[in-house]
Design a protein around this motif. Structure first.
Motif, mmCIF file in Angstrom:
data_model
loop_
_atom_site.group_PDB
_atom_site.id
_atom_site.type_symbol
_atom_site.label_atom_id
_atom_site.label_comp_id
_atom_site.label_asym_id
_atom_site.label_seq_id
_atom_site.Cartn_x
_atom_site.Cartn_y
_atom_site.Cartn_z
ATOM 1 N N ILE A 61 -18.974 52.294 13.436
ATOM 2 C CA ILE A 61 -17.640 52.035 13.982
ATOM 3 C C ILE A 61 -17.168 53.264 14.753
ATOM 4 O O ILE A 61 -16.656 53.157 15.867
ATOM 5 C CB ILE A 61 -16.640 51.649 12.869
ATOM 6 C CG1 ILE A 61 -16.975 50.248 12.329
ATOM 7 C CG2 ILE A 61 -15.197 51.722 13.377
ATOM 8 C CD1 ILE A 61 -16.198 49.854 11.076
ATOM 9 N N ARG A 62 -17.337 54.442 14.175
ATOM 10 C CA ARG A 62 -16.919 55.677 14.853
ATOM 11 C C ARG A 62 -17.708 55.890 16.147
ATOM 12 O O ARG A 62 -17.146 56.303 17.163
ATOM 13 C CB ARG A 62 -17.053 56.882 13.929
ATOM 14 C CG ARG A 62 -16.030 56.863 12.821
ATOM 15 C CD ARG A 62 -15.896 58.191 12.115
ATOM 16 N NE ARG A 62 -15.121 58.029 10.901
ATOM 17 C CZ ARG A 62 -13.800 57.906 10.846
ATOM 18 N NH1 ARG A 62 -13.095 57.924 11.954
ATOM 19 N NH2 ARG A 62 -13.186 57.763 9.686
ATOM 20 N N GLN A 63 -19.011 55.610 16.113
ATOM 21 C CA GLN A 63 -19.828 55.744 17.322
ATOM 22 C C GLN A 63 -19.328 54.799 18.416
ATOM 23 O O GLN A 63 -19.223 55.188 19.581
ATOM 24 C CB GLN A 63 -21.298 55.437 17.012
ATOM 25 C CG GLN A 63 -21.986 56.496 16.205
ATOM 26 C CD GLN A 63 -23.376 56.068 15.744
ATOM 27 O OE1 GLN A 63 -23.832 54.964 16.021
ATOM 28 N NE2 GLN A 63 -24.051 56.947 15.021
ATOM 29 N N PHE A 64 -19.022 53.567 18.037
ATOM 30 C CA PHE A 64 -18.512 52.604 19.005
ATOM 31 C C PHE A 64 -17.192 53.076 19.592
ATOM 32 O O PHE A 64 -16.992 53.045 20.815
ATOM 33 C CB PHE A 64 -18.345 51.225 18.359
ATOM 34 C CG PHE A 64 -17.655 50.249 19.265
ATOM 35 C CD1 PHE A 64 -18.340 49.622 20.288
ATOM 36 C CD2 PHE A 64 -16.302 49.993 19.112
ATOM 37 C CE1 PHE A 64 -17.701 48.744 21.150
ATOM 38 C CE2 PHE A 64 -15.648 49.116 19.966
ATOM 39 C CZ PHE A 64 -16.353 48.493 20.991
ATOM 40 N N LEU A 65 -16.274 53.523 18.733
ATOM 41 C CA LEU A 65 -14.964 53.969 19.202
ATOM 42 C C LEU A 65 -15.075 55.190 20.108
ATOM 43 O O LEU A 65 -14.312 55.322 21.069
ATOM 44 C CB LEU A 65 -14.039 54.261 18.018
ATOM 45 C CG LEU A 65 -13.590 53.042 17.220
ATOM 46 C CD1 LEU A 65 -12.799 53.473 15.990
ATOM 47 C CD2 LEU A 65 -12.780 52.080 18.082
ATOM 48 N N GLU A 66 -16.011 56.064 19.813
ATOM 49 C CA GLU A 66 -16.204 57.244 20.657
ATOM 50 C C GLU A 66 -16.580 56.824 22.081
ATOM 51 O O GLU A 66 -16.059 57.367 23.052
ATOM 52 C CB GLU A 66 -17.283 58.151 20.067
ATOM 53 C CG GLU A 66 -17.448 59.439 20.829
ATOM 54 C CD GLU A 66 -18.350 60.434 20.135
ATOM 55 O OE1 GLU A 66 -18.334 61.605 20.545
ATOM 56 O OE2 GLU A 66 -19.075 60.050 19.202
ATOM 57 N N LYS A 67 -17.467 55.840 22.194
ATOM 58 C CA LYS A 67 -17.896 55.376 23.518
ATOM 59 C C LYS A 67 -16.836 54.497 24.184
ATOM 60 O O LYS A 67 -16.607 54.598 25.391
ATOM 61 C CB LYS A 67 -19.203 54.588 23.391
ATOM 62 C CG LYS A 67 -20.383 55.445 23.032
ATOM 63 C CD LYS A 67 -21.639 54.611 22.867
ATOM 64 C CE LYS A 67 -22.791 55.486 22.406
ATOM 65 N NZ LYS A 67 -23.982 54.709 22.115
ATOM 66 N N ALA A 68 -16.207 53.625 23.417
ATOM 67 C CA ALA A 68 -15.289 52.643 23.992
ATOM 68 C C ALA A 68 -13.872 53.170 24.203
ATOM 69 O O ALA A 68 -13.160 52.672 25.073
ATOM 70 C CB ALA A 68 -15.231 51.408 23.096
ATOM 71 N N VAL A 69 -13.468 54.170 23.408
ATOM 72 C CA VAL A 69 -12.090 54.662 23.497
ATOM 73 C C VAL A 69 -12.104 56.166 23.784
ATOM 74 O O VAL A 69 -11.868 56.577 24.900
ATOM 75 C CB VAL A 69 -11.281 54.346 22.211
ATOM 76 C CG1 VAL A 69 -9.828 54.764 22.374
ATOM 77 C CG2 VAL A 69 -11.372 52.868 21.855
ATOM 78 N N SER A 70 -12.350 56.965 22.761
ATOM 79 C CA SER A 70 -12.421 58.422 22.940
ATOM 80 C C SER A 70 -12.945 59.074 21.666
ATOM 81 O O SER A 70 -12.902 58.483 20.590
ATOM 82 C CB SER A 70 -11.048 59.007 23.278
ATOM 83 O OG SER A 70 -10.216 59.010 22.129
ATOM 84 N N SER A 71 -13.384 60.299 21.809
ATOM 85 C CA SER A 71 -13.864 61.031 20.636
ATOM 86 C C SER A 71 -12.713 61.347 19.685
ATOM 87 O O SER A 71 -12.902 61.386 18.465
ATOM 88 C CB SER A 71 -14.603 62.304 21.037
ATOM 89 O OG SER A 71 -13.780 63.131 21.825
ATOM 90 N N ASP A 72 -11.512 61.554 20.218
ATOM 91 C CA ASP A 72 -10.346 61.816 19.369
ATOM 92 C C ASP A 72 -10.025 60.605 18.492
ATOM 93 O O ASP A 72 -9.752 60.749 17.301
ATOM 94 C CB ASP A 72 -9.121 62.182 20.203
ATOM 95 C CG ASP A 72 -9.214 63.582 20.797
ATOM 96 O OD1 ASP A 72 -10.029 64.391 20.308
ATOM 97 O OD2 ASP A 72 -8.470 63.856 21.756
ATOM 98 N N VAL A 73 -10.045 59.425 19.090
ATOM 99 C CA VAL A 73 -9.776 58.204 18.321
ATOM 100 C C VAL A 73 -10.873 58.010 17.285
ATOM 101 O O VAL A 73 -10.601 57.718 16.116
ATOM 102 C CB VAL A 73 -9.657 56.974 19.244
ATOM 103 C CG1 VAL A 73 -9.711 55.673 18.442
ATOM 104 C CG2 VAL A 73 -8.374 57.045 20.041
ATOM 105 N N ALA A 74 -12.117 58.179 17.696
ATOM 106 C CA ALA A 74 -13.243 57.987 16.769
ATOM 107 C C ALA A 74 -13.136 58.918 15.562
ATOM 108 O O ALA A 74 -13.401 58.516 14.432
ATOM 109 C CB ALA A 74 -14.562 58.221 17.494
ATOM 110 N N ALA A 75 -12.728 60.143 15.801
ATOM 111 C CA ALA A 75 -12.623 61.121 14.714
ATOM 112 C C ALA A 75 -11.382 60.906 13.855
ATOM 113 O O ALA A 75 -11.394 61.190 12.658
ATOM 114 C CB ALA A 75 -12.603 62.535 15.287
ATOM 115 N N GLY A 76 -10.320 60.373 14.461
ATOM 116 C CA GLY A 76 -9.057 60.311 13.741
ATOM 117 C C GLY A 76 -8.699 58.998 13.083
ATOM 118 O O GLY A 76 -7.880 58.982 12.166
#
Length: 90
Positions: A61-76
């Motif tokens: 899920i975090r990997q997907f969010l990093e690509k689709a949204v941003s690394s900040d969103v994926a981490a937070g």
């Protein structure tokens, strides 16, 4: 979440990605959101995903969010396993 068949077929991560993709364009502020993963095959069965299974889905899920949204969103973004907790998977 994924069904028993999707888990067996190895398509869990494609299913999760498809589900998340439906909301990415709609969300403007990810700060107050939490994502809960629950395996559909576990609902009402008395079974639950193992800690390793849940953690693997959370990482994807975090990997997907990093690509689709941003690394900040994926981490937070907060991600939790929505299934029942038992001593062996807590």
């Amino acid at each position: 979440g994924d069904t028993k068949e999707e888990r067996k077929e190895g398509t869990t991560f494609k299913v999760i990605q498809r589900q998340l993709a439906t909301i990415v364009a709609l969300v403007k502020d990810w700060t107050p959101l939490s994502i809960a993963y629950e395996s559909l095959w576990a609902i009402g069965t008395g079974k639950s995903a193992t800690a390793d299974q849940a953690q693997e889905v959370h990482a994807r899920i975090r990997q997907f969010l990093e690509k689709a949204v941003s690394s900040d969103v994926a981490a937070g973004v907060k991600i939790c396993y929505g299934g029942g907790g038992k001593p062996h998977n807590s």
